[in-house]
Design an enzyme around this catalytic site. Sequence first.
Site: not given
Lengths: 371, 371
Positions: B53, B119, B130, B184, B208, B263
């Site tokens: 990111h 994402e 987050a 996610h 995750n 990430d």
Amino acid sequence: MIVNGVRIVDPFFTIKSGWMDFSDKILSVGTFDGNTVPSDLILMPGFVDTHVHGGAGYDFMDEDIDFDKIEAHFFSMGVTSVLATTLTAPIDKIKRVTKKIKQRIEENEYTPLVGVHLEGPIISPKYLGAQNPKYVVIGAKENVQRLIDGYEDTIKVMTVAIEQCEDSAIRYIMSRGIRVSVGHSDASFEDFKEVHEFGVNHLTHFCNAMAPLHHRHIGLVGAGLFFDDVDLEIIPDGIHLDKDMLSLILKAHPIEHIIAITDGMRATGLDDGIYDLGGLKVRVENDSARLSDGTLAGSILEYNEGLKRLHNLGLSLNEIAMVSSFNPSNVAKPSTPKGRILPGYDADFVLMDENFSIRKVIKKGKIVYSI
Amino acid sequence: MIVNGVRIVDPFFTIKSGWMDFSDKILSVGTFDGNTVPSDLILMPGFVDTHVHGGAGYDFMDEDIDFDKIEAHFFSMGVTSVLATTLTAPIDKIKRVTKKIKQRIEENEYTPLVGVHLEGPIISPKYLGAQNPKYVVIGAKENVQRLIDGYEDTIKVMTVAIEQCEDSAIRYIMSRGIRVSVGHSDASFEDFKEVHEFGVNHLTHFCNAMAPLHHRHIGLVGAGLFFDDVDLEIIPDGIHLDKDMLSLILKAHPIEHIIAITDGMRATGLDDGIYDLGGLKVRVENDSARLSDGTLAGSILEYNEGLKRLHNLGLSLNEIAMVSSFNPSNVAKPSTPKGRILPGYDADFVLMDENFSIRKVIKKGKIVYSI
């Protein structure tokens, strides 16, 4: 005696249409000679359940047990060898049960009982499952000695929570030739790794009564998936492990180290209802046995039904023979060789159809079940 | 130009002491000719981070971004190719970011940027991680079209919660040549199996922001361990996945389908403190970035440090080249070939020591980092 025109399935070979000559031992095996009309029956080594508490209304912990009846129940499912599995109870009671099993083995040539699996009383208060918390003890060497001394030849496996044990206690069990299985345990991956280094390589009903795998503490489930040489007991009832988890285990772990067990409790083979398990009340319905809070309390799985499920998930019949007989024979360590269809092995075998319906069961050359 | 006397590590071979001739492309590779004193440096394909990111104080979502600075940050870690990864935000904002990245790629020959990884915003409210819940949208085909139409060549990967998506939306993404990655997400094993059948084979930061594996609902973690052909993004910071889980993944999954990612968020390479992530406040300390409730909010992992951790867990340097360059190049799909040390491939490579300290980084034949 001769069986002819059957499909012979050994863990390591298949004879599409074969014959077998046997007395109490297998004498010879060969390809079908053509003089007999072949049946569509499958001949496999008799099944070996190394973790089962009872069935047909009886629990091995019962003071009063009709061995003929419970043994007939095992034979009816194709099970020709059994480790009678105890529950968490006062140590003296566990010893009485062990003694009784030892006597039965000595006195009855055709009993499927080949030894005892001690499940508890050294377990984690956090992963009791359906074990009675009242009788849990710590893993001091003295407790272990009280449990096993004098019964080293009868006790084949002892399930313990390693994190509750002194190292000397674990080493003592192993020094007596008894297999340590880790179960009902909150052990971490590191805890397991330590005892694995000195030879512990068995996990009791893998995934059940242990922490689920988390990506920051992979625990015993992680250990079972990581270490290829660890024998994993699996309950293939579709409830203790769902079909996807069964598939994952079969994919991820070497078939040589998978042990099919039932963890069967007394209601196996009986109707739904309320039953006792080591002083706890268990409700049996919808193919499962549970405490009032929903905790699974053993299974009511019939051994051959579990094998059928594994076959439907993709295991070949040879692999079925491996997980149901060859591998668990290495655990049960009977005094004479079992688990293969080869000369010199005990004539313990089943004849079943392709649907895993048991037709005939032979124990040391004697027909012990037939429909 | 020629590099000489270095250990050349390609995913599929090693030259203990070799030389490489290159312009913007690799021209030829060979064994050291003996006229130069060999250095102890390792030459590997430049690293490819397909999920990052930001860093050096910048987030790709920032309106105001100094590309030279963030690119210098990537080069300093040996990263020569990047998929700029967006966050859950208003669709118009995501499109503006995509457009800006597209322009940068077109205008700067030596940018490490090769595309965009979207994402969100189609993610599960249950596994936000987050990501900002305010901007989550449902997976209707129209939303997907708004996000990607006109940017099919720039967007390489789109992370979605498949259970929030219309089938037609998933198929639309794939039909545009964009890789669907599941993340996610609260998807079940069955959900994944369905989309896997029509070609979805990527999991975003494996383990995750998805349900942990349970033996009665194995979910996406189970899917990643079960299907060998699924590319698993892993964050090797020792926090998102602990070292045992990393070992388990490396043991259980084919190395050809492991993708090392960071990430990384904007604080990567900076001091501890409070930072912004898509409108959420993130505290950076003790090598991790977290929301106030402790939820991990991306990483501050430096790419080469992650590789060092994987090497210490047992991956060979060839395998490191695979997970850091060859495999992610298949994901990033740059317009020219990357990820190997062979003639015809882009001259994107790193020179590092055995401790994974980066000494020199070359991008399309140009030295872009040197100490």
